[in-house]
Design a protein around this motif. Structure first.
Motif, PDB file in Angstrom:
ATOM      1  N   ALA A 102       0.817  -1.221   0.000  1.00  0.00           N
ATOM      2  CA  ALA A 102       0.000   0.000   0.000  1.00  0.00           C
ATOM      3  C   ALA A 102       0.850   1.271   0.000  1.00  0.00           C
ATOM      4  O   ALA A 102       0.358   2.342  -0.349  1.00  0.00           O
ATOM      5  CB  ALA A 102      -0.943  -0.004   1.205  1.00  0.00           C
ATOM      6  N   LEU A 103       2.124   1.157   0.377  1.00  0.00           N
ATOM      7  CA  LEU A 103       3.002   2.328   0.449  1.00  0.00           C
ATOM      8  C   LEU A 103       3.886   2.493  -0.784  1.00  0.00           C
ATOM      9  O   LEU A 103       4.698   3.419  -0.839  1.00  0.00           O
ATOM     10  CB  LEU A 103       3.885   2.237   1.692  1.00  0.00           C
ATOM     11  N   VAL A 104       3.721   1.641  -1.782  1.00  0.00           N
ATOM     12  CA  VAL A 104       4.590   1.691  -2.961  1.00  0.00           C
ATOM     13  C   VAL A 104       4.573   3.064  -3.619  1.00  0.00           C
ATOM     14  O   VAL A 104       5.619   3.611  -3.958  1.00  0.00           O
ATOM     15  CB  VAL A 104       4.207   0.596  -3.980  1.00  0.00           C
ATOM     16  N   ARG A 105       3.420   3.621  -3.805  1.00  0.00           N
ATOM     17  CA  ARG A 105       3.346   4.928  -4.472  1.00  0.00           C
ATOM     18  C   ARG A 105       4.100   5.989  -3.684  1.00  0.00           C
ATOM     19  O   ARG A 105       4.818   6.815  -4.250  1.00  0.00           O
ATOM     20  CB  ARG A 105       1.888   5.333  -4.671  1.00  0.00           C
ATOM     21  N   ARG A 106       3.960   5.960  -2.384  1.00  0.00           N
ATOM     22  CA  ARG A 106       4.665   6.934  -1.543  1.00  0.00           C
ATOM     23  C   ARG A 106       6.183   6.775  -1.669  1.00  0.00           C
ATOM     24  O   ARG A 106       6.915   7.758  -1.748  1.00  0.00           O
ATOM     25  CB  ARG A 106       4.216   6.747  -0.092  1.00  0.00           C
ATOM     26  N   VAL A 107       6.642   5.542  -1.700  1.00  0.00           N
ATOM     27  CA  VAL A 107       8.078   5.275  -1.823  1.00  0.00           C
ATOM     28  C   VAL A 107       8.589   5.686  -3.207  1.00  0.00           C
ATOM     29  O   VAL A 107       9.619   6.346  -3.321  1.00  0.00           O
ATOM     30  CB  VAL A 107       8.386   3.783  -1.538  1.00  0.00           C
ATOM     31  N   THR A 108       7.866   5.311  -4.253  1.00  0.00           N
ATOM     32  CA  THR A 108       8.332   5.656  -5.601  1.00  0.00           C
ATOM     33  C   THR A 108       8.276   7.164  -5.853  1.00  0.00           C
ATOM     34  O   THR A 108       9.110   7.699  -6.574  1.00  0.00           O
ATOM     35  CB  THR A 108       7.558   4.886  -6.690  1.00  0.00           C
ATOM     36  N   PRO A 160       7.570  -8.478  -5.466  1.00  0.00           N
ATOM     37  CA  PRO A 160       6.740  -8.941  -4.349  1.00  0.00           C
ATOM     38  C   PRO A 160       7.569  -9.777  -3.379  1.00  0.00           C
ATOM     39  O   PRO A 160       8.513 -10.454  -3.786  1.00  0.00           O
ATOM     40  CB  PRO A 160       5.656  -9.776  -5.017  1.00  0.00           C
ATOM     41  N   VAL A 161       7.206  -9.730  -2.121  1.00  0.00           N
ATOM     42  CA  VAL A 161       7.880 -10.505  -1.082  1.00  0.00           C
ATOM     43  C   VAL A 161       6.826 -11.398  -0.433  1.00  0.00           C
ATOM     44  O   VAL A 161       5.774 -10.917  -0.011  1.00  0.00           O
ATOM     45  CB  VAL A 161       8.533  -9.570  -0.028  1.00  0.00           C
ATOM     46  N   GLN A 162       7.102 -12.695  -0.357  1.00  0.00           N
ATOM     47  CA  GLN A 162       6.103 -13.633   0.127  1.00  0.00           C
ATOM     48  C   GLN A 162       6.114 -13.853   1.630  1.00  0.00           C
ATOM     49  O   GLN A 162       5.072 -14.035   2.239  1.00  0.00           O
ATOM     50  CB  GLN A 162       6.261 -14.968  -0.578  1.00  0.00           C
ATOM     51  N   SER A 163       7.292 -13.864   2.224  1.00  0.00           N
ATOM     52  CA  SER A 163       7.356 -14.112   3.657  1.00  0.00           C
ATOM     53  C   SER A 163       8.710 -13.689   4.181  1.00  0.00           C
ATOM     54  O   SER A 163       9.624 -13.386   3.424  1.00  0.00           O
ATOM     55  CB  SER A 163       7.100 -15.591   3.976  1.00  0.00           C
ATOM     56  N   GLY A 164       8.822 -13.669   5.504  1.00  0.00           N
ATOM     57  CA  GLY A 164      10.075 -13.300   6.125  1.00  0.00           C
ATOM     58  C   GLY A 164       9.997 -13.498   7.625  1.00  0.00           C
ATOM     59  O   GLY A 164       9.006 -13.975   8.164  1.00  0.00           O
ATOM     60  N   LYS A 165      11.063 -13.118   8.291  1.00  0.00           N
ATOM     61  CA  LYS A 165      11.109 -13.209   9.739  1.00  0.00           C
ATOM     62  C   LYS A 165      11.845 -11.988  10.238  1.00  0.00           C
ATOM     63  O   LYS A 165      12.875 -11.585   9.691  1.00  0.00           O
ATOM     64  CB  LYS A 165      11.831 -14.462  10.192  1.00  0.00           C
ATOM     65  N   GLY A 166      11.317 -11.387  11.265  1.00  0.00           N
ATOM     66  CA  GLY A 166      11.941 -10.218  11.861  1.00  0.00           C
ATOM     67  C   GLY A 166      11.855 -10.277  13.365  1.00  0.00           C
ATOM     68  O   GLY A 166      11.604 -11.338  13.955  1.00  0.00           O
ATOM     69  N   ARG A 167      12.040  -9.133  13.970  1.00  0.00           N
ATOM     70  CA  ARG A 167      12.007  -8.996  15.425  1.00  0.00           C
ATOM     71  C   ARG A 167      10.734  -9.564  16.033  1.00  0.00           C
ATOM     72  O   ARG A 167      10.736 -10.154  17.107  1.00  0.00           O
ATOM     73  CB  ARG A 167      12.080  -7.502  15.723  1.00  0.00           C
ATOM     74  N   ARG A 173       3.883 -13.625   6.744  1.00  0.00           N
ATOM     75  CA  ARG A 173       3.596 -14.037   5.366  1.00  0.00           C
ATOM     76  C   ARG A 173       2.737 -12.959   4.733  1.00  0.00           C
ATOM     77  O   ARG A 173       2.058 -12.223   5.424  1.00  0.00           O
ATOM     78  CB  ARG A 173       2.826 -15.361   5.337  1.00  0.00           C
ATOM     79  N   GLU A 174       2.753 -12.932   3.394  1.00  0.00           N
ATOM     80  CA  GLU A 174       1.911 -11.959   2.706  1.00  0.00           C
ATOM     81  C   GLU A 174       0.458 -12.185   3.107  1.00  0.00           C
ATOM     82  O   GLU A 174       0.056 -13.299   3.402  1.00  0.00           O
ATOM     83  CB  GLU A 174       2.079 -12.045   1.194  1.00  0.00           C
ATOM     84  N   MET A 196      -5.916  -8.869   4.027  1.00  0.00           N
ATOM     85  CA  MET A 196      -5.793  -7.735   4.954  1.00  0.00           C
ATOM     86  C   MET A 196      -5.069  -6.553   4.307  1.00  0.00           C
ATOM     87  O   MET A 196      -5.002  -5.486   4.880  1.00  0.00           O
ATOM     88  CB  MET A 196      -5.017  -8.156   6.211  1.00  0.00           C
ATOM     89  N   GLY A 197      -4.508  -6.759   3.117  1.00  0.00           N
ATOM     90  CA  GLY A 197      -3.812  -5.677   2.427  1.00  0.00           C
ATOM     91  C   GLY A 197      -2.443  -5.376   2.988  1.00  0.00           C
ATOM     92  O   GLY A 197      -1.935  -4.267   2.828  1.00  0.00           O
ATOM     93  N   THR A 198      -1.836  -6.341   3.644  1.00  0.00           N
ATOM     94  CA  THR A 198      -0.524  -6.093   4.247  1.00  0.00           C
ATOM     95  C   THR A 198       0.591  -6.859   3.532  1.00  0.00           C
ATOM     96  O   THR A 198       1.619  -7.131   4.133  1.00  0.00           O
ATOM     97  CB  THR A 198      -0.527  -6.476   5.742  1.00  0.00           C
ATOM     98  N   ASP A 199       0.357  -7.212   2.261  1.00  0.00           N
ATOM     99  CA  ASP A 199       1.436  -7.877   1.545  1.00  0.00           C
ATOM    100  C   ASP A 199       2.596  -6.903   1.368  1.00  0.00           C
ATOM    101  O   ASP A 199       2.414  -5.704   1.341  1.00  0.00           O
ATOM    102  CB  ASP A 199       0.968  -8.473   0.210  1.00  0.00           C
ATOM    103  N   LYS A 200       3.793  -7.443   1.281  1.00  0.00           N
ATOM    104  CA  LYS A 200       4.998  -6.625   1.249  1.00  0.00           C
ATOM    105  C   LYS A 200       5.661  -6.667  -0.116  1.00  0.00           C
ATOM    106  O   LYS A 200       5.490  -7.614  -0.876  1.00  0.00           O
ATOM    107  CB  LYS A 200       5.982  -7.099   2.313  1.00  0.00           C
ATOM    108  N   VAL A 201       6.420  -5.616  -0.390  1.00  0.00           N
ATOM    109  CA  VAL A 201       7.199  -5.525  -1.617  1.00  0.00           C
ATOM    110  C   VAL A 201       8.598  -5.041  -1.276  1.00  0.00           C
ATOM    111  O   VAL A 201       8.830  -4.438  -0.224  1.00  0.00           O
ATOM    112  CB  VAL A 201       6.565  -4.576  -2.646  1.00  0.00           C
TER     113      VAL A 201
END
Length: 102
Positions: A17-23, A38-45, A50-51, A55-60
Protein backbone atom coordinates in the motif's frame (compact mmCIF):
# COMPACT_ATOMS: atom_id res chain seq x y z
CA UNK A 1 39.20 -3.58 -19.08
CA UNK A 2 35.64 -2.54 -18.25
CA UNK A 3 35.31 0.60 -16.13
CA UNK A 4 33.00 0.61 -13.15
CA UNK A 5 31.80 3.35 -10.85
CA UNK A 6 30.54 3.24 -7.28
CA UNK A 7 26.84 3.81 -6.67
CA UNK A 8 24.49 3.10 -3.77
CA UNK A 9 22.11 0.16 -4.02
CA UNK A 10 19.01 0.96 -1.98
CA UNK A 11 16.40 -1.59 -0.93
CA UNK A 12 13.20 -0.58 0.80
CA UNK A 13 10.91 -3.23 2.27
CA UNK A 14 7.40 -1.82 2.59
CA UNK A 15 3.75 -2.75 2.64
CA UNK A 16 2.42 -2.80 -0.92
CA UNK A 17 0.00 0.00 0.00
CA UNK A 18 3.00 2.33 0.45
CA UNK A 19 4.59 1.69 -2.96
CA UNK A 20 3.35 4.93 -4.47
CA UNK A 21 4.67 6.93 -1.54
CA UNK A 22 8.08 5.27 -1.82
CA UNK A 23 8.33 5.66 -5.60
CA UNK A 24 7.30 9.30 -5.37
CA UNK A 25 10.15 9.85 -2.89
CA UNK A 26 12.52 8.17 -5.37
CA UNK A 27 11.27 10.54 -8.06
CA UNK A 28 11.71 13.57 -5.78
CA UNK A 29 15.32 12.50 -5.18
CA UNK A 30 15.74 12.59 -8.98
CA UNK A 31 16.74 8.95 -9.12
CA UNK A 32 16.20 7.63 -12.63
CA UNK A 33 14.50 4.31 -11.96
CA UNK A 34 13.29 1.64 -9.60
CA UNK A 35 12.12 -1.99 -9.56
CA UNK A 36 9.41 -3.53 -7.39
CA UNK A 37 9.44 -7.20 -6.40
CA UNK A 38 6.74 -8.94 -4.35
CA UNK A 39 7.88 -10.50 -1.08
CA UNK A 40 6.10 -13.63 0.13
CA UNK A 41 7.36 -14.11 3.66
CA UNK A 42 10.08 -13.30 6.13
CA UNK A 43 11.11 -13.21 9.74
CA UNK A 44 11.94 -10.22 11.86
CA UNK A 45 12.01 -9.00 15.43
CA UNK A 46 8.33 -9.83 15.83
CA UNK A 47 8.65 -13.32 14.35
CA UNK A 48 7.57 -14.88 11.06
CA UNK A 49 5.20 -13.15 8.67
CA UNK A 50 3.60 -14.04 5.37
CA UNK A 51 1.91 -11.96 2.71
CA UNK A 52 -1.69 -11.23 3.53
CA UNK A 53 -3.64 -10.09 0.48
CA UNK A 54 -6.97 -10.20 2.30
CA UNK A 55 -5.79 -7.73 4.95
CA UNK A 56 -3.81 -5.68 2.43
CA UNK A 57 -0.52 -6.09 4.25
CA UNK A 58 1.44 -7.88 1.54
CA UNK A 59 5.00 -6.63 1.25
CA UNK A 60 7.20 -5.52 -1.62
CA UNK A 61 10.87 -4.80 -2.07
CA UNK A 62 11.64 -1.57 -3.92
CA UNK A 63 15.12 -1.57 -5.43
CA UNK A 64 16.98 1.39 -6.88
CA UNK A 65 20.58 2.39 -7.61
CA UNK A 66 21.77 5.99 -7.34
CA UNK A 67 24.75 8.25 -6.74
CA UNK A 68 25.43 8.84 -3.05
CA UNK A 69 23.98 12.37 -2.95
CA UNK A 70 20.65 11.22 -4.40
CA UNK A 71 20.61 8.14 -2.17
CA UNK A 72 21.01 10.35 0.91
CA UNK A 73 18.28 12.69 -0.33
CA UNK A 74 15.96 9.67 -0.64
CA UNK A 75 16.91 8.37 2.82
CA UNK A 76 16.18 11.77 4.39
CA UNK A 77 12.82 11.95 2.64
CA UNK A 78 11.81 8.43 3.73
CA UNK A 79 13.23 8.66 7.28
CA UNK A 80 10.07 10.09 8.92
CA UNK A 81 7.97 7.09 7.89
CA UNK A 82 10.50 4.32 8.51
CA UNK A 83 9.29 3.66 12.05
CA UNK A 84 5.70 4.86 11.81
CA UNK A 85 4.99 2.66 8.77
CA UNK A 86 7.39 -0.21 9.51
CA UNK A 87 9.64 0.26 6.48
CA UNK A 88 13.13 -1.18 6.27
CA UNK A 89 15.71 0.77 4.24
CA UNK A 90 19.17 -0.57 3.54
CA UNK A 91 21.89 0.73 1.26
CA UNK A 92 25.42 -0.21 0.39
CA UNK A 93 28.09 0.50 -2.20
CA UNK A 94 27.97 -1.41 -5.46
CA UNK A 95 30.07 -1.26 -8.60
CA UNK A 96 28.12 -0.64 -11.79
CA UNK A 97 29.00 -0.56 -15.45
CA UNK A 98 27.57 2.40 -17.40
CA UNK A 99 27.43 4.57 -14.29
CA UNK A 100 25.97 7.49 -16.25
CA UNK A 101 22.68 5.57 -16.32
CA UNK A 102 22.35 5.82 -12.53
Amino acid sequence: MIETVTRKRIEILADAALVRRVTQAIDRAEITGWTITPVQSGKGRDGHWREERVMGTDKVLVLTIAPEDKAMKLAQDIAPILTSHGLLLSMWDVQVIRGERF
